[in-house]
Design a protein around this motif. Structure first.
Motif, PDB file in Angstrom:
ATOM      1  N   VAL A  36      39.577   3.791  47.104  1.00 35.34           N
ATOM      2  CA  VAL A  36      39.164   4.585  48.270  1.00 35.34           C
ATOM      3  C   VAL A  36      38.563   3.670  49.337  1.00 35.34           C
ATOM      4  O   VAL A  36      38.870   3.784  50.525  1.00 35.34           O
ATOM      5  CB  VAL A  36      38.152   5.675  47.855  1.00 35.34           C
ATOM      6  N   ARG A  37      37.730   2.723  48.873  1.00 32.96           N
ATOM      7  CA  ARG A  37      37.101   1.789  49.811  1.00 32.96           C
ATOM      8  C   ARG A  37      38.149   0.934  50.520  1.00 32.96           C
ATOM      9  O   ARG A  37      38.094   0.727  51.734  1.00 32.96           O
ATOM     10  CB  ARG A  37      36.105   0.908  49.063  1.00 32.96           C
ATOM     11  N   ALA A  38      39.119   0.437  49.751  1.00 34.74           N
ATOM     12  CA  ALA A  38      40.140  -0.456  50.308  1.00 34.74           C
ATOM     13  C   ALA A  38      41.117   0.277  51.221  1.00 34.74           C
ATOM     14  O   ALA A  38      41.694  -0.321  52.140  1.00 34.74           O
ATOM     15  CB  ALA A  38      40.910  -1.147  49.181  1.00 34.74           C
ATOM     16  N   SER A  39      41.299   1.565  51.000  1.00 35.66           N
ATOM     17  CA  SER A  39      42.301   2.310  51.764  1.00 35.66           C
ATOM     18  C   SER A  39      41.854   2.599  53.193  1.00 35.66           C
ATOM     19  O   SER A  39      42.678   2.871  54.070  1.00 35.66           O
ATOM     20  CB  SER A  39      42.623   3.630  51.056  1.00 35.66           C
ATOM     21  N   GLY A  40      40.536   2.556  53.417  1.00 34.23           N
ATOM     22  CA  GLY A  40      40.027   2.783  54.769  1.00 34.23           C
ATOM     23  C   GLY A  40      40.339   4.163  55.313  1.00 34.23           C
ATOM     24  O   GLY A  40      40.689   4.317  56.491  1.00 34.23           O
ATOM     25  N   ILE A  41      40.223   5.185  54.474  1.00 35.64           N
ATOM     26  CA  ILE A  41      40.509   6.558  54.902  1.00 35.64           C
ATOM     27  C   ILE A  41      39.571   6.936  56.054  1.00 35.64           C
ATOM     28  O   ILE A  41      38.350   6.814  55.942  1.00 35.64           O
ATOM     29  CB  ILE A  41      40.319   7.546  53.730  1.00 35.64           C
ATOM     30  N   LYS A  42      40.144   7.349  57.162  1.00 31.56           N
ATOM     31  CA  LYS A  42      39.324   7.737  58.310  1.00 31.56           C
ATOM     32  C   LYS A  42      38.474   8.951  57.966  1.00 31.56           C
ATOM     33  O   LYS A  42      38.976   9.929  57.410  1.00 31.56           O
ATOM     34  CB  LYS A  42      40.218   8.060  59.510  1.00 31.56           C
ATOM     35  N   GLY A  43      37.201   8.876  58.286  1.00 32.31           N
ATOM     36  CA  GLY A  43      36.291   9.990  58.016  1.00 32.31           C
ATOM     37  C   GLY A  43      35.406   9.769  56.813  1.00 32.31           C
ATOM     38  O   GLY A  43      34.399  10.456  56.658  1.00 32.31           O
ATOM     39  N   VAL A  44      35.764   8.815  55.931  1.00 29.16           N
ATOM     40  CA  VAL A  44      34.906   8.517  54.773  1.00 29.16           C
ATOM     41  C   VAL A  44      33.716   7.689  55.245  1.00 29.16           C
ATOM     42  O   VAL A  44      33.881   6.639  55.863  1.00 29.16           O
ATOM     43  CB  VAL A  44      35.693   7.767  53.681  1.00 29.16           C
ATOM     44  N   THR A  45      32.518   8.163  54.953  1.00 27.43           N
ATOM     45  CA  THR A  45      31.311   7.476  55.428  1.00 27.43           C
ATOM     46  C   THR A  45      30.538   6.794  54.300  1.00 27.43           C
ATOM     47  O   THR A  45      29.751   5.890  54.550  1.00 27.43           O
ATOM     48  CB  THR A  45      30.377   8.457  56.154  1.00 27.43           C
ATOM     49  N   GLU A  46      30.756   7.220  53.055  1.00 25.54           N
ATOM     50  CA  GLU A  46      29.997   6.629  51.947  1.00 25.54           C
ATOM     51  C   GLU A  46      30.712   6.887  50.634  1.00 25.54           C
ATOM     52  O   GLU A  46      31.335   7.942  50.437  1.00 25.54           O
ATOM     53  CB  GLU A  46      28.586   7.236  51.900  1.00 25.54           C
ATOM     54  N   ILE A  47      30.630   5.889  49.717  1.00 24.06           N
ATOM     55  CA  ILE A  47      31.187   6.033  48.372  1.00 24.06           C
ATOM     56  C   ILE A  47      30.081   5.656  47.393  1.00 24.06           C
ATOM     57  O   ILE A  47      29.511   4.571  47.477  1.00 24.06           O
ATOM     58  CB  ILE A  47      32.406   5.114  48.157  1.00 24.06           C
ATOM     59  N   CYS A  48      29.770   6.554  46.466  1.00 26.45           N
ATOM     60  CA  CYS A  48      28.674   6.322  45.523  1.00 26.45           C
ATOM     61  C   CYS A  48      29.213   6.363  44.092  1.00 26.45           C
ATOM     62  O   CYS A  48      29.489   7.434  43.550  1.00 26.45           O
ATOM     63  CB  CYS A  48      27.598   7.390  45.708  1.00 26.45           C
ATOM     64  N   PRO A  49      29.415   5.186  43.458  1.00 23.48           N
ATOM     65  CA  PRO A  49      29.947   5.162  42.086  1.00 23.48           C
ATOM     66  C   PRO A  49      28.884   5.481  41.048  1.00 23.48           C
ATOM     67  O   PRO A  49      27.704   5.165  41.231  1.00 23.48           O
ATOM     68  CB  PRO A  49      30.450   3.718  41.933  1.00 23.48           C
ATOM     69  N   ALA A  50      29.300   6.102  39.936  1.00 23.59           N
ATOM     70  CA  ALA A  50      28.402   6.401  38.818  1.00 23.59           C
ATOM     71  C   ALA A  50      29.073   5.939  37.521  1.00 23.59           C
ATOM     72  O   ALA A  50      30.036   5.175  37.546  1.00 23.59           O
ATOM     73  CB  ALA A  50      28.076   7.890  38.789  1.00 23.59           C
ATOM     74  N   ASN A  51      28.569   6.410  36.376  1.00 23.30           N
ATOM     75  CA  ASN A  51      29.030   5.880  35.090  1.00 23.30           C
ATOM     76  C   ASN A  51      30.511   6.144  34.824  1.00 23.30           C
ATOM     77  O   ASN A  51      31.239   5.243  34.421  1.00 23.30           O
ATOM     78  CB  ASN A  51      28.201   6.487  33.961  1.00 23.30           C
ATOM     79  N   ALA A  52      30.947   7.367  35.008  1.00 22.58           N
ATOM     80  CA  ALA A  52      32.352   7.702  34.786  1.00 22.58           C
ATOM     81  C   ALA A  52      32.825   8.651  35.880  1.00 22.58           C
ATOM     82  O   ALA A  52      33.694   9.494  35.676  1.00 22.58           O
ATOM     83  CB  ALA A  52      32.537   8.341  33.417  1.00 22.58           C
ATOM     84  N   SER A  53      32.234   8.506  37.055  1.00 18.80           N
ATOM     85  CA  SER A  53      32.532   9.386  38.177  1.00 18.80           C
ATOM     86  C   SER A  53      32.102   8.688  39.465  1.00 18.80           C
ATOM     87  O   SER A  53      31.495   7.628  39.436  1.00 18.80           O
ATOM     88  CB  SER A  53      31.784  10.721  38.025  1.00 18.80           C
TER      89      SER A  53
END
Length: 291
Positions: A36-53
């Motif tokens: 998701v980070r690498a794809s540069g989807i317009k409109g994505v403002t934050e990505i928060c990774p967790a243990n299995a999600s």
């Protein structure tokens, strides 16, 4: 389980890869979050990774929820085909087990514990069928741990023990949380280990303390000048038991700005690990020790 997608309000998408923790679930979650980070989807403002999600925050004025769902599902398909290999690092963390500070704290909160007559280490050793606390400490420090997420409190790593499931240490959290936990306590709750980055409330069992700061908002600690948080998901941790003299020396080195945690860049292949867990762990340890 099949990946579960849930919208939270108007601007969050929660992606759950598994309802139980495993390295396989973590790798899929990490691969998707990176995708998701690498794809540069317009409109994505934050990505928060967790243990299995992981959770994505997006601007619904820029991208419609149905569109971001389709984009992420496409990324899921690519992630499932990707090789489960990451470039990461292994770090040695010194731990003063059975230290006086966590001992004093845990004795203040025995009425909140499953076993008010013993210590956290004694309880953990007993319910995991170890003959003694020393045997338990040997098992806790004898295998590496995988940092599956960082957060909840700033800089706090959640760590998953890199052994077969039947050998993993499991200890429930306190019956009721404490109102105090010393900074840099090495704790454990369920199947997860952690290091408390700051002093505060907590419910994990307390096994010891590390002299090594892992979070410094002032960025004055020698190895935290570039970024205030030490850990990142994918890090591999090897605990090293130390005594009081070594602990005091390390604290002094931290204060002087000369403490340097042993760190090595490594390549981790989940398939190799699954074929030979002990052999892979031995190889990782060897790299940490320069062999």
């Amino acid at each position: 389980m099949q990946t579960r997608y849930t919208f939270g309000g108007d601007e969050h998408l929660f992606v759950e890869c598994s309802d139980e923790m495993s390295l396989e679930a973590f790798f899929k979650s990490l691969s998707m979050a990176n995708g998701v980070r690498a794809s540069g989807i317009k409109g994505v403002t934050e990505i928060c990774p967790a243990n299995a999600s992981f959770q994505i925050k997006f601007n619904p004025d820029i991208i419609h929820p149905d569109d971001i769902l389709r984009e992420v599902q496409t990324i899921e398909g690519a992630a499932e085909k990707a090789e489960p290999v990451i470039k990461t690092r292994i770090v040695e963390i010194p731990v003063f087990y059975n230290d006086p500070w966590t001992h004093e704290t845990l004795m203040r909160f025995r009425e909140r514990h499953q076993d008010p007559t013993g210590t956290d280490l004694e309880y953990a050793a007993r319910i995991n069928d170890f003959p003694s606390v020393d045997d338990f400490i040997e098992a806790h420090s004898g295998s590496p741990w995988f940092v599956s997420m960082v957060g909840f409190v700033a800089g706090l790593p959640f760590m998953y023990q890199m052994v077969e499931r039947q050998r993993q240490i499991e200890v429930p959290k306190y019956l009721r949380p404490r109102t105090d936990t010393p900074r840099l306590t090495v704790g454990h709750g369920g199947c997860f280990g952690c290091i408390y980055s700051v002093r505060g409330a907590g419910g994990y069992q307390m096994f010891g303390i590390t002299p090594m700061p892992i979070y410094d908002p002032t960025q004055t600690t020698s190895y935290l000048r570039d970024f205030m948080v030490f850990f990142r998901p994918g890090d591999i941790v090897k605990f090293k038991p130390i005594g009081r003299d070594e602990y005091d020396q390390a604290v002094e080195e931290v204060d002087k700005g000369t403490f340097a945690p042993p760190i090595r860049e490594v390549r981790f292949d989940l398939r190799e690990f699954q074929k030979d867990i002990d052999g892979t762990n031995a190889k990782l340890e060897g790299m940490l020790n320069g062999h």
